[in-house]
Design a protein around this motif. Structure first.
Motif, PDB file in Angstrom:
ATOM      1  N   PRO A  73       0.805  -1.232   0.000  1.00 60.68           N
ATOM      2  CA  PRO A  73       0.000   0.000   0.000  1.00 60.68           C
ATOM      3  C   PRO A  73       0.837   1.279   0.000  1.00 60.68           C
ATOM      4  CG  PRO A  73      -0.278  -1.236   2.060  1.00 60.68           C
ATOM      5  CD  PRO A  73       0.597  -2.053   1.170  1.00 60.68           C
ATOM      6  N   ASP A  74       2.024   1.225   0.582  1.00 60.45           N
ATOM      7  CA  ASP A  74       2.869   2.423   0.660  1.00 60.45           C
ATOM      8  C   ASP A  74       3.603   2.716  -0.647  1.00 60.45           C
ATOM      9  OD1 ASP A  74       4.337   0.085   1.090  1.00 60.45           O
ATOM     10  OD2 ASP A  74       5.914   1.147   2.176  1.00 60.45           O
ATOM     11  N   THR A  75       3.731   1.736  -1.542  1.00 59.52           N
ATOM     12  CA  THR A  75       4.441   1.919  -2.805  1.00 59.52           C
ATOM     13  C   THR A  75       3.663   1.219  -3.924  1.00 59.52           C
ATOM     14  OG1 THR A  75       6.448   1.651  -1.474  1.00 59.52           O
ATOM     15  CG2 THR A  75       6.749   1.862  -3.837  1.00 59.52           C
ATOM     16  N   PRO A  76       2.660   1.892  -4.496  1.00 60.23           N
ATOM     17  CA  PRO A  76       1.810   1.240  -5.485  1.00 60.23           C
ATOM     18  C   PRO A  76       2.525   0.835  -6.782  1.00 60.23           C
ATOM     19  CG  PRO A  76       1.062   3.486  -5.038  1.00 60.23           C
ATOM     20  CD  PRO A  76       2.243   3.232  -4.167  1.00 60.23           C
TER      21      PRO A  76
END
Length: 137
Positions: A73-76
């Motif tokens: 979720p933090d790095t799509p």
């Protein structure tokens, strides 16, 4: 009912052996034992594996239900791979096989070296190579 020939006759046993027969399958599974990793992290951790081979291995492991692929979720724009519960069940046999290799690897390498040394009969028969000698399969 399991017979003593189950490994010979059961296609599920062959499937399991096939999963571990590919050099990179158990290596990648073992590299994922501590949690999900991105492909670049896996390559650094494993060493000696190309991006192409890693990608093929991860696809094969996903196909067999041993590895998941997800987008953090933090790095799509990135993906990471982790073990499925089924993949985790292989860690114990992989660890046991690794322990066997650590304990007996020198014996196997010595046998390989001995098999590559020419015997007295092969010295007198230059047309016969070790791969075609009578004692090789």
């Amino acid at each position: 009912m399991t017979t003593t020939d189950a490994f010979l006759a059961d296609c599920r046993a062959r499937l399991a052996f096939d999963l571990l027969a590919n050099t990179w399958n158990p290596v990648v599974l073992w590299a994922l034992r501590d949690g999900p990793r991105r492909p670049v992290e896996l390559r650094e951790r494993i060493g000696g594996i190309s991006s192409k081979v890693l990608t093929e291995t991860l696809r094969r492991l996903r196909y067999n239900g041993l590895v998941t692929r997800r987008t953090p979720p933090d790095t799509p724009s990135a993906v990471e791979y982790g073990l499925t519960p089924l993949g985790r069940t292989l860690l114990t046999p992989i660890g046991a096989f690794g322990a066997w290799a650590f304990e007996h690897g020198d014996e196997v390498m010595a046998a390989q070296e001995a098999a590559c040394r020419p015997t007295a009969t092969e010295h007198h028969s230059p047309s016969r190579s070790p791969a075609t000698g009578p004692h090789h399969m």
